[in-house]
Each structure stands twice: as C-alpha cells, then as structure tokens.
Design a protein around this motif. Structure first.
Motif, PDB file in Angstrom:
ATOM      1  N   ILE A  38       0.850  -1.181   0.000  1.00  0.00           N
ATOM      2  CA  ILE A  38       0.000   0.000   0.000  1.00  0.00           C
ATOM      3  C   ILE A  38       0.886   1.231   0.000  1.00  0.00           C
ATOM      4  N   GLN A  39       0.371   2.257  -0.646  1.00  0.00           N
ATOM      5  CA  GLN A  39       1.140   3.483  -0.774  1.00  0.00           C
ATOM      6  C   GLN A  39       0.555   4.526   0.156  1.00  0.00           C
ATOM      7  N   ILE A  40       1.424   5.128   0.970  1.00  0.00           N
ATOM      8  CA  ILE A  40       0.963   6.213   1.837  1.00  0.00           C
ATOM      9  C   ILE A  40       1.888   7.388   1.598  1.00  0.00           C
ATOM     10  N   GLY A  41       1.369   8.393   0.937  1.00  0.00           N
ATOM     11  CA  GLY A  41       2.193   9.540   0.566  1.00  0.00           C
ATOM     12  C   GLY A  41       3.345   9.082  -0.298  1.00  0.00           C
ATOM     13  N   SER A  42       4.573   9.396   0.149  1.00  0.00           N
ATOM     14  CA  SER A  42       5.726   9.014  -0.663  1.00  0.00           C
ATOM     15  C   SER A  42       6.311   7.675  -0.203  1.00  0.00           C
ATOM     16  N   LYS A  43       5.631   7.047   0.760  1.00  0.00           N
ATOM     17  CA  LYS A  43       6.135   5.765   1.271  1.00  0.00           C
ATOM     18  C   LYS A  43       5.329   4.587   0.746  1.00  0.00           C
ATOM     19  N   VAL A  44       5.967   3.445   0.791  1.00  0.00           N
ATOM     20  CA  VAL A  44       5.292   2.214   0.386  1.00  0.00           C
ATOM     21  C   VAL A  44       5.413   1.225   1.545  1.00  0.00           C
ATOM     22  N   ILE A  45       4.309   0.586   1.877  1.00  0.00           N
ATOM     23  CA  ILE A  45       4.344  -0.392   2.962  1.00  0.00           C
ATOM     24  C   ILE A  45       4.087  -1.785   2.407  1.00  0.00           C
ATOM     25  N   VAL A  46       5.000  -2.688   2.732  1.00  0.00           N
ATOM     26  CA  VAL A  46       4.790  -4.089   2.365  1.00  0.00           C
ATOM     27  C   VAL A  46       4.139  -4.760   3.568  1.00  0.00           C
ATOM     28  N   ARG A  47       2.853  -5.030   3.433  1.00  0.00           N
ATOM     29  CA  ARG A  47       2.077  -5.479   4.598  1.00  0.00           C
ATOM     30  C   ARG A  47       2.369  -6.918   5.010  1.00  0.00           C
ATOM     31  N   ASN A  48       2.715  -7.737   4.056  1.00  0.00           N
ATOM     32  CA  ASN A  48       2.931  -9.156   4.383  1.00  0.00           C
ATOM     33  C   ASN A  48       4.419  -9.499   4.481  1.00  0.00           C
ATOM     34  N   PHE A  49       5.227  -8.523   4.894  1.00  0.00           N
ATOM     35  CA  PHE A  49       6.674  -8.758   4.878  1.00  0.00           C
ATOM     36  C   PHE A  49       7.115  -9.871   5.825  1.00  0.00           C
ATOM     37  N   ARG A  50       6.500  -9.920   7.000  1.00  0.00           N
ATOM     38  CA  ARG A  50       6.892 -10.984   7.936  1.00  0.00           C
ATOM     39  C   ARG A  50       6.624 -12.362   7.329  1.00  0.00           C
ATOM     40  N   ARG A  51       5.466 -12.475   6.651  1.00  0.00           N
ATOM     41  CA  ARG A  51       5.116 -13.749   6.034  1.00  0.00           C
ATOM     42  C   ARG A  51       6.110 -14.119   4.925  1.00  0.00           C
ATOM     43  N   ILE A  52       6.549 -13.111   4.180  1.00  0.00           N
ATOM     44  CA  ILE A  52       7.540 -13.358   3.127  1.00  0.00           C
ATOM     45  C   ILE A  52       8.821 -13.908   3.758  1.00  0.00           C
ATOM     46  N   ALA A  53       9.279 -13.252   4.843  1.00  0.00           N
ATOM     47  CA  ALA A  53      10.512 -13.689   5.515  1.00  0.00           C
ATOM     48  C   ALA A  53      10.350 -15.100   6.094  1.00  0.00           C
ATOM     49  N   GLU A  54       9.160 -15.396   6.627  1.00  0.00           N
ATOM     50  CA  GLU A  54       8.911 -16.733   7.170  1.00  0.00           C
ATOM     51  C   GLU A  54       9.018 -17.780   6.077  1.00  0.00           C
ATOM     52  N   LYS A  55       8.466 -17.427   4.910  1.00  0.00           N
ATOM     53  CA  LYS A  55       8.502 -18.347   3.769  1.00  0.00           C
ATOM     54  C   LYS A  55       9.951 -18.576   3.322  1.00  0.00           C
ATOM     55  N   LEU A  56      10.763 -17.532   3.422  1.00  0.00           N
ATOM     56  CA  LEU A  56      12.179 -17.643   3.052  1.00  0.00           C
ATOM     57  C   LEU A  56      12.997 -18.297   4.167  1.00  0.00           C
ATOM     58  N   LYS A  57      12.378 -18.460   5.338  1.00  0.00           N
ATOM     59  CA  LYS A  57      13.025 -18.993   6.533  1.00  0.00           C
ATOM     60  C   LYS A  57      14.256 -18.177   6.914  1.00  0.00           C
ATOM     61  N   ARG A  58      14.095 -16.874   6.876  1.00  0.00           N
ATOM     62  CA  ARG A  58      15.181 -15.982   7.261  1.00  0.00           C
ATOM     63  C   ARG A  58      14.642 -14.908   8.194  1.00  0.00           C
ATOM     64  N   ASP A  59      15.532 -14.377   9.038  1.00  0.00           N
ATOM     65  CA  ASP A  59      15.200 -13.285   9.947  1.00  0.00           C
ATOM     66  C   ASP A  59      14.696 -12.090   9.120  1.00  0.00           C
ATOM     67  N   PRO A  60      13.488 -11.583   9.425  1.00  0.00           N
ATOM     68  CA  PRO A  60      12.958 -10.465   8.629  1.00  0.00           C
ATOM     69  C   PRO A  60      13.870  -9.236   8.644  1.00  0.00           C
ATOM     70  N   TYR A  61      14.610  -9.040   9.759  1.00  0.00           N
ATOM     71  CA  TYR A  61      15.521  -7.886   9.827  1.00  0.00           C
ATOM     72  C   TYR A  61      16.648  -8.027   8.796  1.00  0.00           C
ATOM     73  N   ILE A  62      17.110  -9.247   8.601  1.00  0.00           N
ATOM     74  CA  ILE A  62      18.180  -9.476   7.626  1.00  0.00           C
ATOM     75  C   ILE A  62      17.663  -9.262   6.207  1.00  0.00           C
ATOM     76  N   VAL A  63      16.466  -9.809   5.929  1.00  0.00           N
ATOM     77  CA  VAL A  63      15.883  -9.644   4.584  1.00  0.00           C
ATOM     78  C   VAL A  63      15.636  -8.151   4.316  1.00  0.00           C
ATOM     79  N   ALA A  64      15.125  -7.454   5.348  1.00  0.00           N
ATOM     80  CA  ALA A  64      14.834  -6.026   5.191  1.00  0.00           C
ATOM     81  C   ALA A  64      16.121  -5.241   4.918  1.00  0.00           C
TER      82      ALA A  64
END
Ligand SMILES: [Zn+2]
Length: 144
Positions: A38-64
C-alpha cells in the motif's frame, strides 16, 4: 466406453497427476509470496513482509536490511505489525527481483540447489556462511 478407451483415459489421468506433483528434493521451487503493498504519501508499505521472511526462513531484519541496501532506499521493518516501510516508491516487480536475488545468494545451496539451508554467523559475526542441511556444503556469503 470400450475398455481400450478406458485404459487410455487412465493413462492420461496418471500422466496429468505426475505433472502436478512437485519434485520431492529440496531443489523445489521456492514460492515467494507476492508483496502486498500500500502506498501512503511518498512511502510504500509491504504489509505481508513478515510472512515473506517466514517463507524464506530468514530473519525479517536481515531480509529487510538486504532489500534496503540493494534497492538504495531508506525504510524499516517493524516487528509488531510485520510491515516493511520503504521511504521511496518502489514497484512490486522490483522487490520481487531483489527477493529472488536474495534467494540465489542467501538461501539456495550452490552445490545441490536445495533450499533447506541456514545462515551461520562466525568469527564474532564477521563471517557468514550459507550452510546446507541437505548436502552439508558450506558457502561463505557476504554479510548483510
Ligand atoms: Zn546442498
């Protein structure tokens, strides 16, 4: 229906069935979830990011950290919401492209192509290895 036709049908069904079964080995396709954005002003939010990281089996902080660095944008991951906020307008296909690059370097074993791997930090976290649980290979990777 004649018996011969029945048999032909059966073989056809079997063939279709086999085509639908994914290979058993760990070199299976890694299905990265489509980023929900979703886009909010000039920013973009990836809402399902934790789920993406879980699927990759990696720490979300590292993926981010990898994504922000490679895409050259500011932003941050929030544990509470599981959202990744990006400080610039980044397209979904761009994020997918970098997630696939992450997979290639930090998930898939270059020796046996398995995705049953983990990242290990050694030497006071200065040296990172991609360790394969399928074949045991260890590959040094660039720390993120
Ligand atoms: Zn391997």
């Amino acid at each position: 229906m004649k018996d011969r036709d029945k048999l032909r049908d059966y073989e056809w069904l079997l063939q279709r069935l086999y085509q639908r079964i994914p290979p058993k080995s760990g070199s299976a396709e890694l299905e990265i979830p489509e980023p929900e954005m979703i886009q909010i002003g000039s920013k973009v939010i990836v809402r399902n990011f934790r789920r993406i990281a879980e699927k990759l089996k990696r720490d979300p902080y590292i993926v981010a950290r990898y994504l922000l660095k490679e895409m050259g944008t500011g932003g941050k991951y929030e544990e509470e919401s599981g959202h990744l906020t990006l400080d610039s307008q980044i397209r979904r296909d761009t994020i997918m492209k970098f997630l696939k690059m992450f997979e290639k370097t930090y998930i898939r074993c270059p020796t046996c192509m398995s995705i049953d791997t983990r990242l290990e930090k050694r030497e006071k976290e200065r040296i990172w290895f991609l360790v394969c649980e399928a074949c045991g290979a260890e590959q040094p990777v660039k720390p993120i």
